[in-house]
Scaffold this motif. Structure first.
Motif, PDB file in Angstrom:
ATOM      1  N   TYR A 202     -24.904  18.058   3.195  1.00  0.00           N
ATOM      2  CA  TYR A 202     -25.416  17.564   1.917  1.00  0.00           C
ATOM      3  C   TYR A 202     -26.872  17.953   1.715  1.00  0.00           C
ATOM      4  CZ  TYR A 202     -27.516  14.204  -1.285  1.00  0.00           C
ATOM      5  OH  TYR A 202     -28.256  13.629  -2.287  1.00  0.00           O
ATOM      6  N   GLN A 203     -27.688  17.774   2.757  1.00  0.00           N
ATOM      7  CA  GLN A 203     -29.106  18.120   2.648  1.00  0.00           C
ATOM      8  C   GLN A 203     -29.289  19.609   2.346  1.00  0.00           C
ATOM      9  OE1 GLN A 203     -31.722  16.082   2.711  1.00  0.00           O
ATOM     10  NE2 GLN A 203     -30.496  14.252   3.068  1.00  0.00           N
ATOM     11  N   ILE A 204     -28.561  20.453   3.049  1.00  0.00           N
ATOM     12  CA  ILE A 204     -28.706  21.901   2.874  1.00  0.00           C
ATOM     13  C   ILE A 204     -28.230  22.339   1.497  1.00  0.00           C
ATOM     14  CG2 ILE A 204     -27.878  24.148   3.682  1.00  0.00           C
ATOM     15  CD1 ILE A 204     -27.703  22.838   6.503  1.00  0.00           C
ATOM     16  N   VAL A 205     -27.060  21.851   1.102  1.00  0.00           N
ATOM     17  CA  VAL A 205     -26.419  22.351  -0.112  1.00  0.00           C
ATOM     18  C   VAL A 205     -27.005  21.743  -1.379  1.00  0.00           C
ATOM     19  CG1 VAL A 205     -24.222  22.543  -1.355  1.00  0.00           C
ATOM     20  CG2 VAL A 205     -24.282  22.851   1.125  1.00  0.00           C
ATOM     21  N   LYS A 206     -27.316  20.454  -1.347  1.00  0.00           N
ATOM     22  CA  LYS A 206     -27.678  19.753  -2.576  1.00  0.00           C
ATOM     23  C   LYS A 206     -29.152  19.384  -2.702  1.00  0.00           C
ATOM     24  CE  LYS A 206     -23.752  19.617  -4.737  1.00  0.00           C
ATOM     25  NZ  LYS A 206     -23.592  20.345  -6.030  1.00  0.00           N
ATOM     26  N   ARG A 207     -29.847  19.097  -1.615  1.00  0.00           N
ATOM     27  CA  ARG A 207     -31.215  18.590  -1.734  1.00  0.00           C
ATOM     28  C   ARG A 207     -32.287  19.639  -1.464  1.00  0.00           C
ATOM     29  NH1 ARG A 207     -33.641  14.841   1.049  1.00  0.00           N
ATOM     30  NH2 ARG A 207     -34.660  13.866  -0.724  1.00  0.00           N
ATOM     31  N   CYS A 208     -32.042  20.531  -0.517  1.00  0.00           N
ATOM     32  CA  CYS A 208     -33.089  21.449  -0.085  1.00  0.00           C
ATOM     33  C   CYS A 208     -32.999  22.789  -0.807  1.00  0.00           C
ATOM     34  CB  CYS A 208     -33.014  21.659   1.426  1.00  0.00           C
ATOM     35  SG  CYS A 208     -33.352  20.135   2.355  1.00  0.00           S
ATOM     36  N   HIS A 209     -34.146  23.396  -1.008  1.00  0.00           N
ATOM     37  CA  HIS A 209     -34.219  24.667  -1.729  1.00  0.00           C
ATOM     38  C   HIS A 209     -34.135  25.872  -0.801  1.00  0.00           C
ATOM     39  CE1 HIS A 209     -36.190  21.669  -4.358  1.00  0.00           C
ATOM     40  NE2 HIS A 209     -35.607  22.332  -5.320  1.00  0.00           N
ATOM     41  N   ALA A 210     -34.431  25.674   0.476  1.00  0.00           N
ATOM     42  CA  ALA A 210     -34.400  26.769   1.446  1.00  0.00           C
ATOM     43  C   ALA A 210     -34.279  26.177   2.844  1.00  0.00           C
ATOM     44  CB  ALA A 210     -35.657  27.632   1.338  1.00  0.00           C
ATOM     45  N   VAL A 211     -33.893  27.040   3.793  1.00  0.00           N
ATOM     46  CA  VAL A 211     -33.755  26.623   5.190  1.00  0.00           C
ATOM     47  C   VAL A 211     -34.671  27.474   6.057  1.00  0.00           C
ATOM     48  CG1 VAL A 211     -32.192  26.444   7.164  1.00  0.00           C
ATOM     49  CG2 VAL A 211     -31.384  25.832   4.875  1.00  0.00           C
ATOM     50  N   LEU A 212     -35.502  26.803   6.852  1.00  0.00           N
ATOM     51  CA  LEU A 212     -36.358  27.467   7.828  1.00  0.00           C
ATOM     52  C   LEU A 212     -35.722  27.265   9.195  1.00  0.00           C
ATOM     53  CD1 LEU A 212     -38.795  27.129  10.091  1.00  0.00           C
ATOM     54  CD2 LEU A 212     -38.925  29.022   8.465  1.00  0.00           C
ATOM     55  N   VAL A 213     -35.402  28.370   9.885  1.00  0.00           N
ATOM     56  CA  VAL A 213     -34.709  28.285  11.172  1.00  0.00           C
ATOM     57  C   VAL A 213     -35.633  28.739  12.298  1.00  0.00           C
ATOM     58  CG1 VAL A 213     -32.710  29.028  12.516  1.00  0.00           C
ATOM     59  CG2 VAL A 213     -32.514  28.759  10.033  1.00  0.00           C
ATOM     60  N   ASN A 214     -35.829  27.865  13.278  1.00  0.00           N
ATOM     61  CA  ASN A 214     -36.614  28.180  14.465  1.00  0.00           C
ATOM     62  C   ASN A 214     -35.693  28.829  15.496  1.00  0.00           C
ATOM     63  OD1 ASN A 214     -38.252  28.274  16.697  1.00  0.00           O
ATOM     64  ND2 ASN A 214     -38.547  26.057  16.862  1.00  0.00           N
ATOM     65  N   LEU A 215     -35.862  30.121  15.747  1.00  0.00           N
ATOM     66  CA  LEU A 215     -35.015  30.858  16.681  1.00  0.00           C
ATOM     67  C   LEU A 215     -35.566  30.871  18.105  1.00  0.00           C
ATOM     68  CD1 LEU A 215     -33.906  34.024  14.654  1.00  0.00           C
ATOM     69  CD2 LEU A 215     -32.597  31.935  15.098  1.00  0.00           C
ATOM     70  N   ASN A 216     -36.673  30.191  18.356  1.00  0.00           N
ATOM     71  CA  ASN A 216     -37.238  30.180  19.704  1.00  0.00           C
ATOM     72  C   ASN A 216     -36.252  29.576  20.701  1.00  0.00           C
ATOM     73  OD1 ASN A 216     -39.633  31.372  18.970  1.00  0.00           O
ATOM     74  ND2 ASN A 216     -40.747  29.442  18.742  1.00  0.00           N
ATOM     75  N   GLY A 217     -36.238  30.143  21.910  1.00  0.00           N
ATOM     76  CA  GLY A 217     -35.343  29.670  22.953  1.00  0.00           C
ATOM     77  C   GLY A 217     -34.652  30.839  23.630  1.00  0.00           C
ATOM     78  N   ARG A 218     -34.027  30.562  24.772  1.00  0.00           N
ATOM     79  CA  ARG A 218     -33.331  31.647  25.477  1.00  0.00           C
ATOM     80  C   ARG A 218     -32.229  32.226  24.612  1.00  0.00           C
ATOM     81  NH1 ARG A 218     -28.945  32.434  28.483  1.00  0.00           N
ATOM     82  NH2 ARG A 218     -28.274  30.259  28.302  1.00  0.00           N
ATOM     83  N   VAL A 219     -31.518  31.343  23.895  1.00  0.00           N
ATOM     84  CA  VAL A 219     -30.541  31.762  22.893  1.00  0.00           C
ATOM     85  C   VAL A 219     -30.764  30.893  21.657  1.00  0.00           C
ATOM     86  CG1 VAL A 219     -28.800  32.552  24.541  1.00  0.00           C
ATOM     87  CG2 VAL A 219     -28.796  30.166  23.805  1.00  0.00           C
ATOM     88  N   PRO A 220     -30.422  31.368  20.467  1.00  0.00           N
ATOM     89  CA  PRO A 220     -30.580  30.535  19.271  1.00  0.00           C
ATOM     90  C   PRO A 220     -29.722  29.276  19.364  1.00  0.00           C
ATOM     91  CG  PRO A 220     -30.279  32.836  18.665  1.00  0.00           C
ATOM     92  CD  PRO A 220     -29.991  32.737  20.131  1.00  0.00           C
ATOM     93  N   ASP A 221     -30.229  28.189  18.828  1.00  0.00           N
ATOM     94  CA  ASP A 221     -29.486  26.933  18.813  1.00  0.00           C
ATOM     95  C   ASP A 221     -28.227  27.086  17.961  1.00  0.00           C
ATOM     96  OD1 ASP A 221     -29.434  23.895  19.215  1.00  0.00           O
ATOM     97  OD2 ASP A 221     -29.326  24.090  17.035  1.00  0.00           O
ATOM     98  N   GLU A 222     -27.073  26.677  18.516  1.00  0.00           N
ATOM     99  CA  GLU A 222     -25.803  26.867  17.804  1.00  0.00           C
ATOM    100  C   GLU A 222     -25.769  26.137  16.469  1.00  0.00           C
ATOM    101  OE1 GLU A 222     -26.185  25.662  20.899  1.00  0.00           O
ATOM    102  OE2 GLU A 222     -24.585  26.337  22.251  1.00  0.00           O
ATOM    103  N   GLY A 223     -26.241  24.880  16.480  1.00  0.00           N
ATOM    104  CA  GLY A 223     -26.232  24.116  15.240  1.00  0.00           C
ATOM    105  C   GLY A 223     -27.105  24.735  14.173  1.00  0.00           C
ATOM    106  N   ALA A 224     -28.237  25.292  14.573  1.00  0.00           N
ATOM    107  CA  ALA A 224     -29.137  25.926  13.609  1.00  0.00           C
ATOM    108  C   ALA A 224     -28.470  27.135  12.953  1.00  0.00           C
ATOM    109  CB  ALA A 224     -30.425  26.360  14.302  1.00  0.00           C
ATOM    110  N   ILE A 225     -27.698  27.876  13.718  1.00  0.00           N
ATOM    111  CA  ILE A 225     -27.016  29.037  13.154  1.00  0.00           C
ATOM    112  C   ILE A 225     -25.922  28.614  12.178  1.00  0.00           C
ATOM    113  CG2 ILE A 225     -25.677  31.102  13.685  1.00  0.00           C
ATOM    114  CD1 ILE A 225     -28.730  31.044  14.478  1.00  0.00           C
ATOM    115  N   VAL A 226     -25.232  27.528  12.493  1.00  0.00           N
ATOM    116  CA  VAL A 226     -24.249  26.993  11.542  1.00  0.00           C
ATOM    117  C   VAL A 226     -24.943  26.583  10.251  1.00  0.00           C
ATOM    118  CG1 VAL A 226     -22.625  25.112  11.097  1.00  0.00           C
ATOM    119  CG2 VAL A 226     -22.623  26.260  13.321  1.00  0.00           C
ATOM    120  N   GLU A 227     -26.081  25.911  10.379  1.00  0.00           N
ATOM    121  CA  GLU A 227     -26.824  25.475   9.190  1.00  0.00           C
ATOM    122  C   GLU A 227     -27.309  26.663   8.376  1.00  0.00           C
ATOM    123  OE1 GLU A 227     -28.338  21.293  11.209  1.00  0.00           O
ATOM    124  OE2 GLU A 227     -29.542  23.116  11.402  1.00  0.00           O
TER     125      GLU A 227
END
Length: 221
Positions: free
Chosen positions: A78-103
């Motif tokens: 809901y937040q991504i689709v209806k409330r927010c205008h853009a998504v900022l994804v932090n890719l830092n880490g040994r591998v990207p966070d799975e949930g962040a990639i789904v978002e």
């Protein structure tokens, strides 16, 4: 920069103190530039429910974890689709966070701008991340934390990305409706510094009432 009218969803890892601190820093950089921010660890169900039930010692609430997981998913969609205008994804880490990639994928499917931030030399393909991840953003990856607000301004105010109306149907639209109900429910708690166990128990019960309406199609163990 006309940032005050925009809300940014901050996505990334949040499972240890160092990751939580890193995401807080990302959110603060945007907020100091005038943007509104939705930070799941601070504004989502993670802050209001998970810390009370995400422990093996709490057997009383263990049985509701599937429903809580669905509630987290619904609220974030809901937040991504209806409330927010853009998504900022932090890719830092040994591998990207799975949930962040789904978002990021959800935002991409809705024609919402996705901006990647990465200040980490670790990457699997000769210094680059997976093409299926990088393809979710049409914008050059940001390596300097302090450069994020300016790049976001270029995207949202500089017409680098043309947003279109999304036709939400089926499971996506139902998930959005559920997420909106949950958001309305937890929003008043943001202004209560000290939350009693009684208040949290009531909140969990109210969320469960919504969760019971979620369609369930889970394989048995």
């Amino acid at each position: 920069m006309n940032s005050s009218k925009y809300r940014i969803y901050c996505s990334g890892p949040l499972f240890c103190p160092e990751e939580l601190a890193g995401m807080n820093t990302v959110a603060q950089v945007l907020e100091q530039a005038g943007y509104s921010v939705f930070l799941p660890q601070r504004d989502g169900l993670e802050a209001y429910v998970l810390k009370y039930i995400n422990t093996p010692l709490n057997t009383r609430l263990f049985y509701i974890r599937d429903q809580i997981d669905q509630a987290i998913f619904a609220l974030d969609v809901y937040q991504i689709v209806k409330r927010c205008h853009a998504v900022l994804v932090n890719l830092n880490g040994r591998v990207p966070d799975e949930g962040a990639i789904v978002e990021a994928s959800i935002a991409f499917s809705c024609n919402k701008p996705v901006l990647f931030y990465k200040n980490d030399c670790r990457a699997p393909f000769s210094g680059r991340d997976n093409a299926m991840i990088l393809g979710l953003s049409r914008h050059k990856l940001v390596k300097d934390l302090n450069a994020i607000p300016k790049r976001m301004d270029q995207i949202l105010n500089g017409k680098l990305f043309k947003q279109s109306e999304m036709n939400s149907t089926g499971a996506l639209m139902e998930t959005i409706k559920q997420g909106k109900k949950i958001w309305t429910m937890i929003k008043p708690f943001q202004h209560i510094p000290q939350k009693s166990s009684h208040q949290m128990d009531d909140l969990v019960k109210d969320i469960l009432a919504i969760c019971r309406s979620f369609p369930q199609d889970r394989d048995g163990d």
